[in-house]
Design a protein around this motif. Sequence first.
Motif, mmCIF file in Angstrom:
data_model
loop_
_atom_site.group_PDB
_atom_site.id
_atom_site.type_symbol
_atom_site.label_atom_id
_atom_site.label_comp_id
_atom_site.label_asym_id
_atom_site.label_seq_id
_atom_site.Cartn_x
_atom_site.Cartn_y
_atom_site.Cartn_z
ATOM 1 N N ARG A 135 46.905 -11.627 -0.885
ATOM 2 C CA ARG A 135 46.817 -10.617 0.169
ATOM 3 C C ARG A 135 48.194 -10.112 0.601
ATOM 4 O O ARG A 135 48.283 -9.132 1.318
ATOM 5 C CB ARG A 135 46.088 -11.220 1.377
ATOM 6 N N CYS A 136 49.258 -10.805 0.181
ATOM 7 C CA CYS A 136 50.580 -10.474 0.741
ATOM 8 C C CYS A 136 51.412 -9.550 -0.137
ATOM 9 O O CYS A 136 52.080 -8.661 0.366
ATOM 10 C CB CYS A 136 51.393 -11.743 0.953
ATOM 11 N N HIS A 181 41.785 -8.719 8.274
ATOM 12 C CA HIS A 181 43.116 -9.118 7.818
ATOM 13 C C HIS A 181 43.038 -9.813 6.460
ATOM 14 O O HIS A 181 43.859 -9.583 5.592
ATOM 15 C CB HIS A 181 43.750 -10.076 8.823
ATOM 16 N N HIS A 204 43.815 -12.717 5.498
ATOM 17 C CA HIS A 204 44.834 -13.671 5.063
ATOM 18 C C HIS A 204 44.118 -14.811 4.358
ATOM 19 O O HIS A 204 43.034 -15.241 4.755
ATOM 20 C CB HIS A 204 45.661 -14.183 6.244
ATOM 21 N N PHE A 207 49.220 -11.050 9.494
ATOM 22 C CA PHE A 207 48.963 -9.603 9.627
ATOM 23 C C PHE A 207 48.459 -9.235 11.019
ATOM 24 O O PHE A 207 47.707 -8.271 11.176
ATOM 25 C CB PHE A 207 47.973 -9.129 8.557
ATOM 26 N N ARG A 222 48.049 -5.266 11.470
ATOM 27 C CA ARG A 222 49.222 -4.559 10.936
ATOM 28 C C ARG A 222 49.213 -3.074 11.323
ATOM 29 O O ARG A 222 48.281 -2.353 10.995
ATOM 30 C CB ARG A 222 49.197 -4.683 9.418
ATOM 31 N N GLY A 227 53.573 -5.027 -0.277
ATOM 32 C CA GLY A 227 52.403 -5.715 0.260
ATOM 33 C C GLY A 227 51.691 -4.888 1.315
ATOM 34 O O GLY A 227 50.452 -4.850 1.366
ATOM 35 N N GLN A 267 47.856 -3.476 0.992
ATOM 36 C CA GLN A 267 46.804 -3.778 1.963
ATOM 37 C C GLN A 267 46.190 -2.479 2.502
ATOM 38 O O GLN A 267 44.979 -2.369 2.689
ATOM 39 C CB GLN A 267 47.389 -4.608 3.107
ATOM 40 N N GLU A 291 37.797 -1.155 1.418
ATOM 41 C CA GLU A 291 37.471 -2.261 2.325
ATOM 42 C C GLU A 291 36.656 -1.745 3.518
ATOM 43 O O GLU A 291 36.989 -0.714 4.104
ATOM 44 C CB GLU A 291 38.756 -2.917 2.837
ATOM 45 N N ILE A 300 38.846 -7.317 -1.272
ATOM 46 C CA ILE A 300 40.244 -6.946 -1.061
ATOM 47 C C ILE A 300 40.849 -6.624 -2.435
ATOM 48 O O ILE A 300 40.320 -7.050 -3.466
ATOM 49 C CB ILE A 300 41.049 -8.054 -0.341
ATOM 50 N N TYR A 321 52.303 0.166 6.106
ATOM 51 C CA TYR A 321 50.842 0.333 6.074
ATOM 52 C C TYR A 321 50.432 1.721 6.603
ATOM 53 O O TYR A 321 49.451 2.305 6.144
ATOM 54 C CB TYR A 321 50.248 -0.762 6.962
#
Length: 903
Positions: free
Chosen positions: A130-131, A351, A353, A407, A519, A801, A805, A813, A833, A866
Amino acid sequence: MTLTVNGRAQQAEPRPGQCLRTLLRELGWFGVKKGCDAGDCGACTVHLDGKPVHSCLVPAFRAEGSTITTIEGLADTVPGEGLHPMQQAFLDAQGFQCGFCTAGMVMTASTLDPAQKAELPRALKGNLCRCTGYSAIADAIAGRCSLDADADGAASGRSLPAPAGPDIVTGQARYTMDAAPVGDLAGLLHLKILRSPHPHARIRAIDSTRALAVPGVVAVLTHKDAPDALFSTARHHHHSDDVDDTRVLDEVVRFVGDRVAVVVAQSEAAAEAGCAAIAVDYQLLPAVFDPEAAMAPGAPVIHDKPATSRIADISRNIVAELHGHIGDVDQGFDAADLILERSYTSQRVQHAHLETHGAIGWRDTDGRLVIRSSTQTPFLTRDALCRLYGLPRDRVRVFAERVGGGFGGKQEMITEDIVALAVMKTGRPVKLEFTRTEQFAASTSRHPMTVRVKLGAKADGTLTAIEMEILSNTGAYGNHGGGVLFHGANECIALYRCANKKVDGHAVYTNTLPSGAFRGYGLSQTNFAVESAMDELARALDIDPFALRRRNVVVPDDPLISYDPHPHDVEYGSYGLDQCLDLVENAFADAVPGDPGPDWMVGRGMAAAMIDTIPPRGHTAESRLRLLADGTYQLSVGTAEFGNGTSTVHRQVAATALGTRAANIALSQSDTEHVRHDTGAYGSTGTVVAGQATQRAAQALAEMIRAAAASRLGVAPEACRLDGDAVVAGEQRLALSALAPEGLEAVGHASGSPRSIAFNVQGFEVAVHRRSGEIRILRSVHAADAGTVINPMQCRGQVQGGVAQAIGAALYERMIVDDTGAIANPSFRGYHIPSFADLPQTQVLFADTYDRVGPLGAKSMSESPYNPVAAALANAICEATGVRLTQTPFTADRLYRLLPDQK
Ligand code: FES
């Protein structure tokens, strides 16, 4: 049964239904991570008889007689000493940020043959990150290395490695749940939460009798056990900025997934069985899921709270509202040659994560309450626990180990309060770890928003008026509702020089999952609206979108104002927007457009974004730096490391001031024991605020060292220069270790004010399939004004990243709320994701600026990349197809219906 793990024969008796992942962790192999327990993310990948498997999908009993390798034993599978080549490759390319996916990623990558390495989108489809946006992972697997050497006095501006890298690639890095039930944790109990099946109900009665009879159940806690105090789960410097509308356990539930009761037991299974055995008598209450309906007269009131809760309008479910203007928008629209008005809608996203929320609590030998938590805000969490339970600060310690992604989602207290209560009620250590389902259905999400934008402009593109109306769905609790509304309304229009601006906004309760910090903190939704509208304006006026931005964006000396005419503490610490616009425009001008074939329509689009580098209304930090006996340094900071790179940057900042190598700085962080305060690692403040405190501590310590050396050497302090492990004055050289007995220590503080501004410009080239609506990103270019970049490789990773996202949020998403108010897709499989195959490699370009506010000229850059992504994609899709998408996500089926060929 017997199995061989990392070359060691081990005995185990798996429980019925137990998976290999949990068995391996119970045997102490904490490198095997839990991301989903559903076979979707690959964080638990191990080698079973030489083959990579998702250990969460393997029944533990099947491992009998097998040979298992986890990340901890991977190096031993190759001849010679040192790391496995793939571990080394991940170190060389720094193929990680938070590192939570890394063990699984390395285990899979270590089995790939050359043909599979050439097909990474397919080979890595079972491992999610995810990062990173996967760019650094691709670099690692390709054997690329972009690390710089660590040299005395030249730490800043170099791509130095993260200090935790060796621990991450070998599975030794410790996250919150990586703790054995020994020592303070002996007798560890497990906590599970019974969650509401109803969107709105009053609990008439709870019968715990059968639950307490379940073997292993120690306690059942209900609202009768919880303090009669209201708080906000949001964490901010001033807790009074957020509404107090939440109880640890309440007698009213307000969304499907809300806490009803908790069971504390000797095992997770017993706690789950206990939850299933609780009988609850609910009085169902009317529910409302739509924010507009929730504000209408006659809607059910979701929070009937006292005025001290600070809810803006209880009867209309309005948690916060905003009405502000500068100039006169009516006059501005009268002066316009063209007026454009549109509405844009952004959906609920998670998020995701890879490390779920979790906390472990216990009493230490002094009887103090200790909470080990996956949090971005240990200090604010400690303070909140103190207020909630009436404890003095010195009786509570909160700390974070390495955090597996945040995030913004971990700027929230949603585990620590209940764990603390369970510790105090049982007197035993207690652990709570969210499942992935809970993460989706019972934590927080981004605020769904509808944003109406009205722009007035002269024929030459000069803006004459900007009007914006925001409706934000804060869900069942107010937490970040006000903050996100105020922030979301700000920089997206402060970016433009225009005398007439007006904003109205409401953040509204509904009986849905609470929204929270995410984020961009509201800007991703409003930026989508404003930057899409600017693109439409450019088309309507037949002006190039870059030219329209250049005509209207603020330049130094322009006021930085959105809707609030009162002066703020934001200033032009540096300015690189002009460079960012040039960088993206030139990158596209130099590139030949892609040609995927006649079935595809190709278009390009861009969007710009601005962000204040520090949150408003206070963000403070303290750093402590001490000279050690061996001439190296110990740095203590409060800010947390969750993949944002602060542990690397702080050492670079300190090393630069001390004329030494970053490797000579040992770092401890995110522990209320170590420094007095740090507001927290959110709003990208880990570098700009906490880093400033570290810079001041380092500069102060350097002064102390020079003064101490000067008196030893009999020279003036100005004649002394720090040089690695010594102080040099002319021909004389004094080892730092000789000064250590003087106990030299310095403390640095940062107040978070004044604040500067950072800029981002995103460009995309996309192809849209004429008949299916499939969208492919052919090219992604991102220019960032991050000031003087302290660690280019790391900062590039943050940008990649963030863009990755945001691509997921823009294209597919979506948390689906069904007609009962429940989240219908609470899994990675149902939510999706981005995987390796879904993402372009984003080209990152940096503006060349030096910020006078940030440490060593740096600005924030973790969350802002983002923000312009959704609009840039919408604008590129419109250029390709002529279809203007005003609602995210831009799924293929949604676009398909709007394509010209389908009409
Ligand atoms: Fe991959 Fe954080 S580094 S999930």
